[in-house]
Structures are given as C-alpha cells and as structure tokens.
Design an enzyme around this catalytic site. Structure first.
Site, short mmCIF file in Angstrom:
data_model
loop_
_atom_site.label_atom_id
_atom_site.label_comp_id
_atom_site.label_asym_id
_atom_site.label_seq_id
_atom_site.Cartn_x
_atom_site.Cartn_y
_atom_site.Cartn_z
N ASP A 44 6.22 -26.49 6.21
CA ASP A 44 6.48 -25.52 5.14
C ASP A 44 6.51 -24.10 5.68
O ASP A 44 7.29 -23.27 5.22
CB ASP A 44 5.41 -25.66 4.05
CG ASP A 44 5.87 -25.11 2.71
OD1 ASP A 44 7.05 -25.31 2.36
OD2 ASP A 44 5.06 -24.48 2.01
N CYS A 131 12.79 -23.94 -5.52
CA CYS A 131 11.53 -23.95 -4.78
C CYS A 131 10.45 -23.20 -5.56
O CYS A 131 9.35 -23.70 -5.77
CB CYS A 131 11.73 -23.32 -3.40
SG CYS A 131 10.20 -23.18 -2.44
N TYR A 135 7.37 -25.15 -7.55
CA TYR A 135 5.99 -24.97 -7.10
C TYR A 135 5.12 -24.37 -8.20
O TYR A 135 3.94 -24.73 -8.33
CB TYR A 135 5.95 -24.12 -5.83
CG TYR A 135 6.03 -24.95 -4.57
CD1 TYR A 135 4.95 -25.04 -3.70
CD2 TYR A 135 7.19 -25.66 -4.25
CE1 TYR A 135 5.02 -25.81 -2.54
CE2 TYR A 135 7.26 -26.44 -3.11
CZ TYR A 135 6.17 -26.51 -2.25
OH TYR A 135 6.24 -27.29 -1.13
N TYR A 158 -0.41 -21.74 -6.47
CA TYR A 158 0.85 -21.92 -7.18
C TYR A 158 0.69 -21.95 -8.69
O TYR A 158 1.69 -21.88 -9.42
CB TYR A 158 1.54 -23.17 -6.66
CG TYR A 158 1.91 -23.04 -5.20
CD1 TYR A 158 2.84 -22.10 -4.79
CD2 TYR A 158 1.27 -23.81 -4.22
CE1 TYR A 158 3.15 -21.93 -3.46
CE2 TYR A 158 1.58 -23.65 -2.87
CZ TYR A 158 2.51 -22.70 -2.50
OH TYR A 158 2.83 -22.52 -1.17
N GLU A 196 13.92 -30.53 -2.14
CA GLU A 196 12.48 -30.35 -2.38
C GLU A 196 11.77 -31.71 -2.40
O GLU A 196 10.73 -31.89 -1.78
CB GLU A 196 12.25 -29.62 -3.71
CG GLU A 196 12.49 -28.13 -3.66
CD GLU A 196 11.43 -27.42 -2.84
OE1 GLU A 196 10.32 -27.95 -2.66
OE2 GLU A 196 11.73 -26.31 -2.38
#
Length: 213
Positions: A44, A131, A135, A158, A196
C-alpha cells in the site's frame, strides 16, 4: 443525483465484496496474521506513492484555481496516511525503500499513472475517487461494529471525519470535471473499484502459507 454518488451506488457490489473480503474481516476481528498485514502495508505504501503522483498531475492539469487548490490540499492530506504507513513500517520492521510490488499492485499503479498522464481530469478523478471513498466506507463500517483492538489504528484512521472530508472533496472534483454522457468515466471508476478488490485479494493470498505438491 451527482456523478460521484451515482457511480458509488452503481458499484455497490464491489464495495460489498471489499467489505466482506477475508482480508478486511481479518482486520475487523483481529485474526489477520501480522505478516500478512505487514505485506499489505508495504504494498500500500508503494501504491500511495503513485496515488500522490496522480494528485500532483491533477495540480498540473487543473484548468482553474479551484482544481489546483483542491488537488494540492488532497496531496497534503495524503501525507498523513503515509505517516501511518511509516509508523507501521517501523513497528513491523519493513524497509519501504526496498518494496517489490506484486502484480496486482503494479496493475493498479500503472492504471492510475496512465490515466493521469492523459490529462483528462474527469477520468483522473474517476480513477482516484474509488480508493478514497471505499476506504472511508470500510473504516466507518468497521468502526460501527464490534471490532478487535489489534488493527484499531487502521480502522480509526479511515473512519475519521477528516478522511471522509477528503473523499468528499475528491468526489466534488469528479462532479466538477466529469463530462456529461461520457461512458469512459464510468468505465474508469469501475476499473479502479475492481483493482481495489484485487489488491485486498493479492495481499491476502500473499500471506497464506504455501503447500508442497
């Protein structure tokens, strides 16, 4: 309904596939192996460097002050996420300068950078938005349910309103720059959502023990 909201709803199946993925469920209940999580953090961090370059190209291609300021602010916000990865890297003994990207990671970063290089801001926002929104969705969903303490920092990061605000700002840019009736925008958005889910799958499989035979 806005472009961003429509695209998010149209891809609810992939958002649910991510939320129920064994990797994400392992974050929630604390059963995810530390080595698997460490591998994910490394991948990541590599991915986020390309994400940052996507923001930088958004600054470069912005036709107005609003876009320039927004992309610059999003790039600054990404530094906080990178600090989280640096903290995890220190704790887990990861050398982020020596990360070898997995095929799923390269597929995602190549897609982002190729989309950004074309200079169409609507398509770039469609590539970046999944993304951030996914998240935020995962963080909020996991925070709202009973979860273990082991990966609580990840969930908290997040789930924070500040992260949701960054996702919303990027969605506003998508609404601003997406061209009406452009099917490519929807295609790019769904491609990013698929990547993802593939990223979580790749991180999960990489952490599974191999069997001889």
């Amino acid at each position: 309904m806005t472009v961003a909201r429509t695209l998010w709803q149209d891809n609810a199946d992939l958002a649910e596939a991510a939320r129920t993925h064994p990797f994400v469920r392992g974050l929630a209940d604390g059963t995810l192996e530390e080595a698997t999580f460490a591998g994910y953090v490394a991948q990541d961090a590599f991915y986020l460097e390309s994400f940052a370059r996507g923001y930088a190209l958004g600054v470069a291609h912005s036709p107005d002050r609003q876009g320039l300021d927004a992309f610059a602010d999003l790039l600054a916000g990404l530094r906080e996420e990178l600090r989280l990865h640096e903290a995890y890297a220190t704790k887990l003994g990861i050398d982020l300068a020596r990360v070898e990207p997995l095929p799923a990671t390269l597929a995602y970063t190549d897609f982002l950078l190729a989309t950004a290089a074309l200079g169409d801001l609507g398509h770039l926002c469609a590539a970046l938005t999944p993304c951030m929104r996914l998240y935020a969705h995962l963080g909020q969903s996991l925070a709202a349910e009973a979860h273990a303490d082991r990966y609580a920092d990840w969930i908290r990061t997040y789930a924070e309103p500040g992260f949701d605000a960054l996702a919303a700002r990027l969605e506003n840019l998508l609404d601003r720059y997406a061209r009406p009736g452009d099917d490519r925008t929807a295609t790019v958005y769904r491609r990013a959502m698929r990547l993802e889910v593939a990223f979580f799958e790749s991180a999960y499989r990489a952490g599974q023990p191999t069997t001889a035979g």
